[in-house]
Design an enzyme around this catalytic site. Structure first.
Site, PDB file in Angstrom:
ATOM      1  CD  GLN A 104      -1.401   0.410   3.617  1.00  0.00           C
ATOM      2  OE1 GLN A 104      -1.669  -0.524   4.347  1.00  0.00           O
ATOM      3  NE2 GLN A 104      -2.004   1.586   3.718  1.00  0.00           N
ATOM      4  CG  ASP A 126      -9.333  -3.198   7.504  1.00  0.00           C
ATOM      5  OD1 ASP A 126      -8.702  -2.867   8.531  1.00  0.00           O
ATOM      6  OD2 ASP A 126     -10.079  -4.197   7.465  1.00  0.00           O
ATOM      7  CG  HIS A 129      -4.401  -0.936  10.795  1.00  0.00           C
ATOM      8  ND1 HIS A 129      -5.358  -0.497   9.910  1.00  0.00           N
ATOM      9  CD2 HIS A 129      -4.787  -2.181  11.178  1.00  0.00           C
ATOM     10  CE1 HIS A 129      -6.292  -1.424   9.776  1.00  0.00           C
ATOM     11  NE2 HIS A 129      -5.957  -2.449  10.527  1.00  0.00           N
TER      12      HIS A 129
END
Length: 232
Positions: A104, A126, A129
């Protein structure tokens, strides 16, 4: 997170209503991990997109159950992609959504995925984190969102946990990062020279819920204060 664990028996379930809650509690397929207080937020923000050709990217595939939830929530017309750094998640590709393997915080990878999707209306982060990952994803993906699109970051409580680069009022966490976006929304009041069409921000709103933040993208018009009817 044993301190927050619950079995979700019938008495517990009765406290949660709505489309996403019904899908979650009825699930007998791949495991879904969710905080039930998110369901009302999902229904409020994403409910208007049910049955449409919404293009959604979920960061974090895990056991694959969340992609199943979103397929049932939005319906067959939705374009749903999930990304994960864990190569084992490739096994879920084509079951309920398309799955691509990558990080990500890799902007080139993210742009390629969005191009394959044909555009982007909703992002749900999601993923890891980790604060630096959340910032990297936002900076890469928010400019690619469609007009009126939503950027959702889940599990914002990790912004207060050291193992996720977090801490109360620690610079760079998702919480502090989005506080800066609120300042960005109002920059033309600090510098009136920016109150021009080409200088207005693309952020319509920043909403904070318990552990969820949502940024809506929409190009803003210059701001004016005026009376009606006009003084004579």
């Amino acid at each position: 997170m044993p301190a927050f664990a619950a079995k979700g028996d019938e008495d517990f379930q009765s406290a949660y209503r709505g489309r996403s809650a019904e899908i979650f509690f009825a699930n007998d397929g791949p495991v879904i991990y969710k905080w039930p207080h998110y369901f009302a937020v999902y229904d409020q923000l994403l409910g208007p997109l049910v049955g449409t050709e919404v293009r959604m990217l979920e960061i974090g595939v895990c056991k694959g159950g969340s992609l199943k939830l979103w397929r049932e929530f939005f319906g067959p017309r939705a374009v749903i992609f999930g990304i994960d750094i864990d190569r084992r998640c490739a096994a879920f590709d084509g079951q309920f959504a398309s799955v691509r393997i990558g990080s990500q915080d890799d902007s080139d990878f993210l742009r390629k995925v969005v191009a394959e999707m044909g555009g982007l209306d909703v992002v749900l982060d999601d993923g890891s984190h980790v604060a630096s990952h959340q910032r990297a994803s936002f900076n890469a993906l928010f400019p690619l969102l469609s007009e009126g699109g939503l950027y959702i970051i889940e599990d914002m409580h990790t912004a207060y946990w050291a193992e996720y680069e977090g801490g109360l009022r620690k610079q760079g966490t998702a919480v502090e990062f989005l506080k800066e976006k609120i300042d960005e929304m109002h920059r033309h009041y600090r510098n009136p020279e920016l109150n021009r069409p080409e200088s207005m921000p693309e952020i319509e709103s920043v909403q904070f819920f318990d552990s969820i933040a949502v940024v809506r993208k929409r190009k803003q018009l210059p701001r004016f204060h005026m009376p009606r009817p006009s003084p004579q």
